[in-house]
Scaffold this motif. Structure first.
Motif, PDB file in Angstrom:
ATOM      1  N   MET A 176     -17.617  24.246  38.648  1.00 53.71           N
ATOM      2  CA  MET A 176     -16.578  25.283  38.634  1.00 53.71           C
ATOM      3  C   MET A 176     -15.218  24.630  38.870  1.00 53.71           C
ATOM      4  O   MET A 176     -15.087  23.718  39.692  1.00 53.71           O
ATOM      5  CB  MET A 176     -16.865  26.331  39.717  1.00 53.71           C
ATOM      6  CG  MET A 176     -15.836  27.449  39.771  1.00 53.71           C
ATOM      7  SD  MET A 176     -16.234  28.713  41.008  1.00 53.71           S
ATOM      8  CE  MET A 176     -17.717  29.429  40.264  1.00 53.71           C
ATOM      9  N   THR A 177     -14.220  25.069  38.134  1.00 56.41           N
ATOM     10  CA  THR A 177     -12.876  24.532  38.272  1.00 56.41           C
ATOM     11  C   THR A 177     -12.288  24.893  39.626  1.00 56.41           C
ATOM     12  O   THR A 177     -12.334  26.044  40.048  1.00 56.41           O
ATOM     13  CB  THR A 177     -11.960  25.092  37.160  1.00 56.41           C
ATOM     14  OG1 THR A 177     -12.521  24.784  35.889  1.00 56.41           O
ATOM     15  CG2 THR A 177     -10.568  24.482  37.253  1.00 56.41           C
ATOM     16  N   ARG A 178     -11.750  23.876  40.311  1.00 61.74           N
ATOM     17  CA  ARG A 178     -11.164  24.092  41.634  1.00 61.74           C
ATOM     18  C   ARG A 178      -9.678  23.777  41.614  1.00 61.74           C
ATOM     19  O   ARG A 178      -9.227  22.856  40.936  1.00 61.74           O
ATOM     20  CB  ARG A 178     -11.828  23.183  42.681  1.00 61.74           C
ATOM     21  CG  ARG A 178     -13.168  23.610  43.156  1.00 61.74           C
ATOM     22  CD  ARG A 178     -13.469  23.012  44.524  1.00 61.74           C
ATOM     23  NE  ARG A 178     -13.040  21.620  44.647  1.00 61.74           N
ATOM     24  CZ  ARG A 178     -12.795  21.034  45.818  1.00 61.74           C
ATOM     25  NH1 ARG A 178     -12.935  21.703  46.948  1.00 61.74           N
ATOM     26  NH2 ARG A 178     -12.422  19.767  45.863  1.00 61.74           N
ATOM     27  N   PHE A 179      -8.946  24.547  42.395  1.00 65.13           N
ATOM     28  CA  PHE A 179      -7.517  24.338  42.555  1.00 65.13           C
ATOM     29  C   PHE A 179      -7.206  24.212  44.040  1.00 65.13           C
ATOM     30  O   PHE A 179      -7.948  24.708  44.890  1.00 65.13           O
ATOM     31  CB  PHE A 179      -6.729  25.518  41.978  1.00 65.13           C
ATOM     32  CG  PHE A 179      -6.987  25.780  40.527  1.00 65.13           C
ATOM     33  CD1 PHE A 179      -6.198  25.207  39.551  1.00 65.13           C
ATOM     34  CD2 PHE A 179      -8.038  26.616  40.131  1.00 65.13           C
ATOM     35  CE1 PHE A 179      -6.439  25.452  38.210  1.00 65.13           C
ATOM     36  CE2 PHE A 179      -8.284  26.861  38.799  1.00 65.13           C
ATOM     37  CZ  PHE A 179      -7.478  26.278  37.827  1.00 65.13           C
ATOM     38  N   ALA A 180      -6.094  23.570  44.326  1.00 61.46           N
ATOM     39  CA  ALA A 180      -5.586  23.542  45.696  1.00 61.46           C
ATOM     40  C   ALA A 180      -4.518  24.607  45.825  1.00 61.46           C
ATOM     41  O   ALA A 180      -3.601  24.683  45.005  1.00 61.46           O
ATOM     42  CB  ALA A 180      -4.997  22.174  46.027  1.00 61.46           C
ATOM     43  N   GLY A 181      -4.645  25.436  46.840  1.00 64.25           N
ATOM     44  CA  GLY A 181      -3.633  26.447  47.126  1.00 64.25           C
ATOM     45  C   GLY A 181      -2.974  26.126  48.453  1.00 64.25           C
ATOM     46  O   GLY A 181      -3.664  25.933  49.459  1.00 64.25           O
ATOM     47  N   ILE A 182      -1.650  26.047  48.456  1.00 66.32           N
ATOM     48  CA  ILE A 182      -0.898  25.719  49.665  1.00 66.32           C
ATOM     49  C   ILE A 182       0.027  26.874  49.989  1.00 66.32           C
ATOM     50  O   ILE A 182       0.924  27.204  49.199  1.00 66.32           O
ATOM     51  CB  ILE A 182      -0.063  24.434  49.473  1.00 66.32           C
ATOM     52  CG1 ILE A 182      -0.972  23.264  49.115  1.00 66.32           C
ATOM     53  CG2 ILE A 182       0.759  24.134  50.725  1.00 66.32           C
ATOM     54  CD1 ILE A 182      -0.215  22.066  48.575  1.00 66.32           C
ATOM     55  N   GLU A 183      -0.203  27.527  51.117  1.00 65.73           N
ATOM     56  CA  GLU A 183       0.695  28.561  51.613  1.00 65.73           C
ATOM     57  C   GLU A 183       1.524  27.942  52.736  1.00 65.73           C
ATOM     58  O   GLU A 183       1.002  27.618  53.801  1.00 65.73           O
ATOM     59  CB  GLU A 183      -0.083  29.760  52.142  1.00 65.73           C
ATOM     60  CG  GLU A 183       0.817  30.852  52.712  1.00 65.73           C
ATOM     61  CD  GLU A 183       0.033  31.936  53.429  1.00 65.73           C
ATOM     62  OE1 GLU A 183       0.672  32.920  53.876  1.00 65.73           O
ATOM     63  OE2 GLU A 183      -1.203  31.808  53.554  1.00 65.73           O
ATOM     64  N   LEU A 184       2.810  27.753  52.470  1.00 66.38           N
ATOM     65  CA  LEU A 184       3.687  27.121  53.447  1.00 66.38           C
ATOM     66  C   LEU A 184       4.527  28.191  54.115  1.00 66.38           C
ATOM     67  O   LEU A 184       5.432  28.766  53.508  1.00 66.38           O
ATOM     68  CB  LEU A 184       4.596  26.096  52.750  1.00 66.38           C
ATOM     69  CG  LEU A 184       5.569  25.317  53.642  1.00 66.38           C
ATOM     70  CD1 LEU A 184       4.827  24.542  54.721  1.00 66.38           C
ATOM     71  CD2 LEU A 184       6.420  24.383  52.788  1.00 66.38           C
ATOM     72  N   GLY A 185       4.208  28.489  55.371  1.00 68.19           N
ATOM     73  CA  GLY A 185       4.926  29.517  56.119  1.00 68.19           C
ATOM     74  C   GLY A 185       5.836  28.917  57.165  1.00 68.19           C
ATOM     75  O   GLY A 185       5.782  27.717  57.457  1.00 68.19           O
ATOM     76  N   GLY A 186       6.650  29.753  57.771  1.00 64.12           N
ATOM     77  CA  GLY A 186       7.591  29.280  58.764  1.00 64.12           C
ATOM     78  C   GLY A 186       6.935  28.831  60.050  1.00 64.12           C
ATOM     79  O   GLY A 186       7.495  28.007  60.786  1.00 64.12           O
ATOM     80  N   THR A 187       5.741  29.340  60.347  1.00 67.52           N
ATOM     81  CA  THR A 187       5.025  28.975  61.566  1.00 67.52           C
ATOM     82  C   THR A 187       3.836  28.072  61.287  1.00 67.52           C
ATOM     83  O   THR A 187       3.545  27.162  62.048  1.00 67.52           O
ATOM     84  CB  THR A 187       4.532  30.243  62.291  1.00 67.52           C
ATOM     85  OG1 THR A 187       5.651  31.072  62.596  1.00 67.52           O
ATOM     86  CG2 THR A 187       3.802  29.883  63.575  1.00 67.52           C
ATOM     87  N   LYS A 188       3.154  28.325  60.183  1.00 73.81           N
ATOM     88  CA  LYS A 188       1.962  27.552  59.849  1.00 73.81           C
ATOM     89  C   LYS A 188       1.838  27.401  58.345  1.00 73.81           C
ATOM     90  O   LYS A 188       2.411  28.176  57.565  1.00 73.81           O
ATOM     91  CB  LYS A 188       0.709  28.251  60.387  1.00 73.81           C
ATOM     92  CG  LYS A 188       0.442  29.595  59.730  1.00 73.81           C
ATOM     93  CD  LYS A 188      -0.769  30.280  60.324  1.00 73.81           C
ATOM     94  CE  LYS A 188      -1.089  31.595  59.625  1.00 73.81           C
ATOM     95  NZ  LYS A 188       0.025  32.589  59.725  1.00 73.81           N
ATOM     96  N   ALA A 189       1.096  26.384  57.949  1.00 73.09           N
ATOM     97  CA  ALA A 189       0.731  26.193  56.549  1.00 73.09           C
ATOM     98  C   ALA A 189      -0.783  26.312  56.446  1.00 73.09           C
ATOM     99  O   ALA A 189      -1.514  25.903  57.351  1.00 73.09           O
ATOM    100  CB  ALA A 189       1.190  24.831  56.056  1.00 73.09           C
ATOM    101  N   ILE A 190      -1.241  26.887  55.347  1.00 72.11           N
ATOM    102  CA  ILE A 190      -2.677  27.017  55.101  1.00 72.11           C
ATOM    103  C   ILE A 190      -2.994  26.373  53.763  1.00 72.11           C
ATOM    104  O   ILE A 190      -2.326  26.641  52.756  1.00 72.11           O
ATOM    105  CB  ILE A 190      -3.118  28.491  55.109  1.00 72.11           C
ATOM    106  CG1 ILE A 190      -2.871  29.110  56.487  1.00 72.11           C
ATOM    107  CG2 ILE A 190      -4.603  28.605  54.739  1.00 72.11           C
ATOM    108  CD1 ILE A 190      -3.189  30.583  56.577  1.00 72.11           C
ATOM    109  N   VAL A 191      -3.997  25.518  53.750  1.00 68.99           N
ATOM    110  CA  VAL A 191      -4.448  24.862  52.530  1.00 68.99           C
ATOM    111  C   VAL A 191      -5.876  25.311  52.260  1.00 68.99           C
ATOM    112  O   VAL A 191      -6.731  25.295  53.155  1.00 68.99           O
ATOM    113  CB  VAL A 191      -4.404  23.324  52.668  1.00 68.99           C
ATOM    114  CG1 VAL A 191      -4.767  22.667  51.338  1.00 68.99           C
ATOM    115  CG2 VAL A 191      -3.036  22.860  53.153  1.00 68.99           C
ATOM    116  N   GLY A 192      -6.132  25.743  51.026  1.00 65.72           N
ATOM    117  CA  GLY A 192      -7.471  26.170  50.645  1.00 65.72           C
ATOM    118  C   GLY A 192      -7.799  25.693  49.249  1.00 65.72           C
ATOM    119  O   GLY A 192      -6.905  25.309  48.478  1.00 65.72           O
ATOM    120  N   PHE A 193      -9.076  25.727  48.899  1.00 68.12           N
ATOM    121  CA  PHE A 193      -9.525  25.223  47.611  1.00 68.12           C
ATOM    122  C   PHE A 193     -10.483  26.222  46.979  1.00 68.12           C
ATOM    123  O   PHE A 193     -11.278  26.867  47.665  1.00 68.12           O
ATOM    124  CB  PHE A 193     -10.222  23.867  47.779  1.00 68.12           C
ATOM    125  CG  PHE A 193      -9.345  22.831  48.427  1.00 68.12           C
ATOM    126  CD1 PHE A 193      -8.477  22.074  47.667  1.00 68.12           C
ATOM    127  CD2 PHE A 193      -9.381  22.646  49.807  1.00 68.12           C
ATOM    128  CE1 PHE A 193      -7.662  21.127  48.264  1.00 68.12           C
ATOM    129  CE2 PHE A 193      -8.569  21.709  50.408  1.00 68.12           C
ATOM    130  CZ  PHE A 193      -7.696  20.938  49.632  1.00 68.12           C
TER     131      PHE A 193
END
Length: 319
Positions: free
Chosen positions: A1-18
């Motif tokens: 299955m095709t995977r992507f990296a998603g980066i949510e960059l917030g002012g307090t925290k960043a979240i990385v998911g795949f």
């Protein structure tokens, strides 16, 4: 299955998911947002390790703003003047270039709006808005299925707000505008107004009526100016379950019966809604952004070596 990296960059925290969507989103990693070098360096290492393990198809970045999305600008991909100390001018693209992957860049709220439209509270709706109320206040607007951009991107969190000093003497905490919307309702504003951390505020505290008034003013403005089919309100501040009903009631009062389609409790319950994706909206939005970018311009457009072609297909998209 095709995977992507998603980066949510917030002012307090960043979240990385795949992954490729809600059903296979995995390995969500939370990183404190400290300095640009430390935060982006840590994220780049996580993404590079995931790419070595199981090749990724692309990287999506959904960031707090303001951020330059115009590829022709000299500071493209950089954070603009922001209340976040040390982040003005931060380059969000360079740390990931060495991976040679297709990338997409947009605001965190635009990404969340796209995700809620694809998989969440706005499925089947092509025109909607997403509001986040947390460390700051952001608004993403989707029209005909795509985020709205102009010379910049929507910055409705800094709209002027009617404030009665007799009811709310707090002058606001925005370093640029004082009592703009963000300066009055963001997490730091609640803490500054009451002298204690926002998460300690009781759900029935009278301050929530003030917050509801200000957020209803935003909802009324969005309603009059962009006429969305639905408005999603998320973010840490908005997790108070008593807040959304207060906003709906206040919005109805402020509209004053002018828009008959929204002049009922039933209509407003379906108009102002919480995010169906919960705290995954941002990282899933980042994934959706790069998926859309590749759908508009397939991988076959890349060079044979796999190195990115330095061009932009639309605002915020990169190769």
């Amino acid at each position: 299955m095709t995977r992507f990296a998603g980066i949510e960059l917030g002012g307090t925290k960043a979240i990385v998911g795949f992954g490729s969507g809600p059903d296979d989103l995995s390995h969500r990693v939370r990183i404190p947002t400290t300095t640009p070098g430390e935060t982006l360096g840590a994220i780049a290492e996580i993404v590079a390790a995931a790419h070595r393990t199981d090749a990724l198809a692309g990287i999506g970045i959904a960031t707090f703003g303001p951020v330059r999305l115009d590829r022709d600008a000299g500071d493209w991909g950089c954070i603009l003047a922001t209340p976040k100390p040390g982040w003005t001018g931060a380059d969000l693209i360079t740390p990931f270039r060495a991976l040679g992957l297709p990338m997409a860049l947009d605001t965190d709220v635009a990404g969340a709006a796209v995700a809620e439209g694809r998989w969440g509270a706005c499925m089947g709706i092509s025109d909607h808005a997403y509001v986040t109320v947390g460390t700051g206040v952001g608004v993403g607007i989707v029209c005909d299925g795509r985020p709205v951009h102009g010379k910049l991107h929507p910055e409705a969190g800094h709209l002027p707000t009617r404030r009665d000093p007799a009811i709310d003497p707090y002058p606001g905490c925005c370093p640029f505008h004082g009592d703009c919307l963000e300066g009055l309702v963001c997490g730091p504003a609640l803490a500054g107004r009451l002298g204690r951390a926002g998460e300690t505020i009781q759900q029935d505290d009278p301050v929530w009526a003030i917050v509801a008034d200000y957020l209803a003013q935003l909802a009324a403005t969005l309603t009059y100016v962009t006429a969305p089919s639905r408005i999603v309100i998320g973010g840490g501040v908005a997790t108070n379950p008593h807040l959304l009903p207060l906003i709906r009631a206040e919005l109805r009062r402020q509209l004053g019966g002018y828009l008959a389609a929204l002049d009922s409790d039933e209509a407003l319950t379906g108009y102002l809604v919480p995010p169906a994706l919960g705290d995954r909206s941002g990282v899933l939005g980042a994934i959706a952004l790069v998926q859309d970018r590749l759908a508009r311009e397939p991988r076959s457009r890349h060079t044979a070596t796999g190195n990115p072609i330095d061009r932009q297909s639309s605002a915020g998209d990169v190769q």
